[in-house]
Every structure is written in structure tokens, then in C-alpha cells.
Enzyme design. Structure first.
Site, PDB file in Angstrom:
ATOM      1  N   GLY A  46       3.205   5.287  -6.993  1.00  0.00           N
ATOM      2  CA  GLY A  46       4.035   4.540  -5.685  1.00  0.00           C
ATOM      3  C   GLY A  46       2.110   3.544  -5.546  1.00  0.00           C
ATOM      4  N   GLN A  51      -2.937  -2.531  -0.758  1.00  0.00           N
ATOM      5  CA  GLN A  51      -4.077  -1.530  -1.575  1.00  0.00           C
ATOM      6  C   GLN A  51      -3.627  -2.628  -3.063  1.00  0.00           C
ATOM      7  OE1 GLN A  51      -1.311   1.741  -2.696  1.00  0.00           O
ATOM      8  NE2 GLN A  51      -3.001   2.700  -2.613  1.00  0.00           N
ATOM      9  N   CYS A  98      -3.956   9.490  -3.208  1.00  0.00           N
ATOM     10  CA  CYS A  98      -4.040   8.249  -2.577  1.00  0.00           C
ATOM     11  C   CYS A  98      -5.416   7.221  -3.435  1.00  0.00           C
ATOM     12  CB  CYS A  98      -4.455   7.501  -1.258  1.00  0.00           C
ATOM     13  SG  CYS A  98      -4.043   6.319  -0.608  1.00  0.00           S
ATOM     14  N   LEU A  99      -4.412   6.544  -3.685  1.00  0.00           N
ATOM     15  CA  LEU A  99      -5.247   5.852  -4.901  1.00  0.00           C
ATOM     16  C   LEU A  99      -6.818   4.739  -4.492  1.00  0.00           C
ATOM     17  CD1 LEU A  99      -2.687   4.344  -7.085  1.00  0.00           C
ATOM     18  CD2 LEU A  99      -3.612   5.804  -7.851  1.00  0.00           C
ATOM     19  N   HIS A 140       4.478   7.868   2.743  1.00  0.00           N
ATOM     20  CA  HIS A 140       3.090   7.357   2.157  1.00  0.00           C
ATOM     21  C   HIS A 140       2.819   6.066   2.391  1.00  0.00           C
ATOM     22  CE1 HIS A 140      -1.170   8.218  -0.104  1.00  0.00           C
ATOM     23  NE2 HIS A 140      -0.016   6.837  -0.305  1.00  0.00           N
ATOM     24  N   GLU A 141       3.679   5.523   1.409  1.00  0.00           N
ATOM     25  CA  GLU A 141       3.821   4.038   1.307  1.00  0.00           C
ATOM     26  C   GLU A 141       3.941   3.214   2.466  1.00  0.00           C
ATOM     27  OE1 GLU A 141       2.071   2.968  -2.021  1.00  0.00           O
ATOM     28  OE2 GLU A 141       2.158   5.361  -2.477  1.00  0.00           O
ATOM     29  N   HIS A 144       0.922   3.082   5.015  1.00  0.00           N
ATOM     30  CA  HIS A 144      -0.016   2.203   4.090  1.00  0.00           C
ATOM     31  C   HIS A 144       0.292   0.265   5.061  1.00  0.00           C
ATOM     32  CE1 HIS A 144      -2.624   3.341   1.348  1.00  0.00           C
ATOM     33  NE2 HIS A 144      -1.990   4.434   1.335  1.00  0.00           N
TER      34      HIS A 144
HETATM   35 ZN    ZN Z   1      -1.894   5.523  -0.998  1.00  0.00          ZN
END
Ligand code: ZN
Length: 174
Positions: A46, A51, A98-99, A140-141, A144
Site C-alpha cells: 500500500g 508518502q 512502512c516504506l 495503515h494507509e 497516513h
Molecule cells: Zn506506511
């Protein structure tokens, strides 16, 4: 199509609230495609617009692709505009990464089952009922988009240690 740079802690865009999207234009569609490719390349399941440095309420997900047999792999990203959790039920705890928070993992409590209402790229309303990994990835997204990362779910000590290290790294790299 072009890959986007994934922004990492401590960039303030990750701590900022994303704006509602009011207009679906070519630029938005291109951004969604680029975000999906960036997610697949990373690889991740995701990605939220924050991000890649865009403060708008856009997320892409694909929790199926990474777990599909190699011969059957087919990219079918879910693209959601202005997603909103409208129902949640139960609780489940699991480890997340998380990226934007590299080299970090933390146990996060999430709702076990959720309903999300959003708009798709055609401008149509969509409702998603999710559990398991999809429910976790959606929460999670959507976090963000509110400026919340998994760091908020760590103890203050771990969070501060990680942030301090990340700030040092930015200074070193200029
Ligand atoms: Zn993330």
C-alpha cells in the site's frame, strides 16, 4: 509512467493532514498509476499520497499481488480517493512495517473488520468490506492521510530513538 521517490521519516509531509480531493483530472489519474508502480517496485502492499509528497487523500493498495503464485501474478491495484472508515468491529494486533519508516517494525492494534467508503478513479462511490490483511493495510494507509505513521504506535522511547537516528542520517546525507 514514472516511479516516485518515497519520502521517509522525518519529513513533515508524513505528519501532515492530506486534503480532500474535489476534482479527478488526468494529473490525478497519472499520479495514481505512478503510485501503484512505485508500490509494486518497492515492494509494498500500500502507498498513500503523503508518502510521495502529495498532500491529497489518495491511496493505492494491492494485498493480493505479493502473495500470488509467480505464474498468476496480475497487477490489480485498488485506488481509493477520500477513503473514510465508516464501520469498525473487533480488534486484532499484528506487526507492521512502512516504506516511509525503513528498518522499523512494530505491533499495531487495529480493528479486525472495517467498512470503507471512498470514490474510485471513475468518480464512482465504492464501499469495501474488509478483514485480515486488507483491513490492516487500509487502516495503515488511511492513518497516513491523517499524518499518522506506525511510529505513533511505538513507545515514546522507541519513537524518539528512531526519529533521532533518522534526523542524524538526513544531516549526514545533506
Ligand atoms: Zn506506511
Amino acid at each position: 509512467m514514472s516511479l516516485k521517490e518515497i519520502i521517509t521519516i522525518p519529513n513533515s509531509v508524513l505528519a501532515s493532514q492530506a486534503e480532500l480531493i474535489t476534482n479527478i483530472d488526468d494529473r490525478l489519474v497519472r499520479l495514481a498509476i505512478d503510485m501503484a508502480e512505485t508500490m509494486y517496485k518497492a515492494p509494498g502492499i500500500g502507498l498513500a499520497a503523503n508518502q510521495v509528497g502529495e498532500l491529497i487523500q489518495l491511496i493505492v493498495l494491492d494485498v493480493v499481488y505479493p502473495y500470488t503464485d509467480i505464474s498468476e501474478k496480475k497487477k490489480q491495484p485498488v485506488v481509493l480517493i477520500n477513503p473514510e472508515i465508516t464501520l469498525c468491529e473487533g480488534e486484532t494486533e499484528g506487526e507492521e512495517g512502512c516504506l516511509s519508516v525503513p528498518d522499523f517494525a512494530v505491533d499495531v492494534k487495529r480493528s479486525a473488520r472495517i467498512q470503507v467508503k471512498a470514490t474510485n478513479l471513475d468518480g464512482d462511490p465504492v464501499t469495501i468490506e474488509a478483514d485480515g490483511l486488507l483491513a490492516r493495510a487500509l487502516q495503515h494507509e488511511i492513518d497516513h492521510l491523517r499524518g499518522v505513521t506506525i511510529l505513533e504506535h511505538a513507545t515514546p522511547l522507541r519513537r524518539n530513538m528512531y526519529t533521532r537516528k533518522a534526523v542524524k542520517k538526513v544531516r549526514r546525507n545533506g
